[in-house]
Write an enzyme that holds these catalytic residues in place. Structure first.
Site, short mmCIF file in Angstrom:
data_model
loop_
_atom_site.label_atom_id
_atom_site.label_comp_id
_atom_site.label_asym_id
_atom_site.label_seq_id
_atom_site.Cartn_x
_atom_site.Cartn_y
_atom_site.Cartn_z
N SER A 141 0.86 -1.18 0.00
CA SER A 141 0.00 0.00 0.00
C SER A 141 0.89 1.23 0.00
O SER A 141 2.06 1.16 0.40
CB SER A 141 -0.88 0.00 1.26
N TYR A 154 -1.55 -0.54 10.58
CA TYR A 154 -1.67 -0.79 9.14
C TYR A 154 -0.39 -0.38 8.41
O TYR A 154 0.14 -1.14 7.60
CB TYR A 154 -2.87 -0.03 8.58
#
Length: 257
Positions: A141, A154
């Site tokens: 990501s 995350y």
């Protein structure tokens, strides 16, 4: 494109980018097996795969369990003679501030996003080494490169994928095995739909207004589509991408997040 007659595993392959990649590889002629916690639920599999139901295989998989991972990979290898391609798309997301950050929120994201990817790679590497060919793509990501408040778990899990991938690429290089990652910005998946619906409930705005705000987060003013990520993944697992390893490819539409 040379996915034809290759065997591909896609984790998290019943939704979002994983599902789009699974369909793209199947279109190219690969034998695709998707693994997901709901992989044994025929109704969910049928809904997710649509026209590809019956051509893409699905089975239960919990990437947080070494026993589940090892059994899943062993079954694929037994059924199809090996594992050529691994797409690690299984992932979870949750937010929490550092102060009073719940242990479980941290552990869940590290265990699924990072450790789950490690378990899958560990299980497929012997098969790829024996065949002298392999392609591993991890879904990271833009959060692997940039921080955001309330996203420590995350961001850490996705940044960890970059370090993991570098080591795997070095260990696989002499055996024809590559390892890369793809780092997208916001992609219009089921997860983003959940965020949009939550924002609608909080702000009172329409779906179109909230979606437009997400689109404005990048200079192109358009949300990235799962199929666009799938196109890149399809190239990265081809013979043409032999020299592409130890690298992360951002699909960011010009945005830092």
């Amino acid at each position: 494109m040379t996915s034809k007659q290759k065997t591909a595993i896609v984790t998290g392959g019943l939704s979002g980018m994983g599902c789009a990649i699974a369909k793209r590889l199947a279109h190219d002629g690969a034998t695709v097996i998707v693994g997901a916690r709901s992989g044994g639920d025929d109704a969910k599999v049928r809904t997710a795969l649509g026209d590809h139901y019956g051509t893409i295989h699905a089975a239960p998989l919990d990437v947080c369990s070494s026993d589940s991972v090892n059994a899943f990979v062993a079954q694929v290898a037994d059924d199809h003679g090996g594992v050529d391609i691994l797409i690690n798309a299984a992932g979870v997301y949750d937010e929490a501030a550092i102060i009073d950050h719940p242990d479980q929120v941290w552990l869940d994201q590290i265990d699924t996003n990072l450790s789950g990817t490690f378990r899958m790679i560990r299980a497929v590497m012997p098969h790829m080494k024996a065949a002298g060919w392999g392609r591993i793509v991890n879904l990271a990501s833009v959060a692997a490169h940039n921080g955001m408040a309330n996203n420590a778990a995350y961001c850490a899990s996705k940044a960890g994928l970059l370090g993991l991938g570098r080591c795997v690429s070095l260990e696989g290089a002499a055996h024809g095995v590559t390892c890369v990652s793809i780092s997208p910005t916001w992609v219009e998946t089921e997860m983003l739909t959940q965020f949009i619906e939550a924002d609608m409930a909080t702000t009172g705005q329409s779906r179109e207004q909230v979606r437009a705000d997400y689109a404005k987060s990048n200079p192109q003013n358009q949300l990235v589509q799962p199929e666009e990520v799938a196109e890149l993944a399809a190239f990265l697992v081809s013979d043409a991408a032999r020299a592409l390893t130890m690298e992360d490819y951002q699909v960011n539409a010009g945005s830092l997040w």
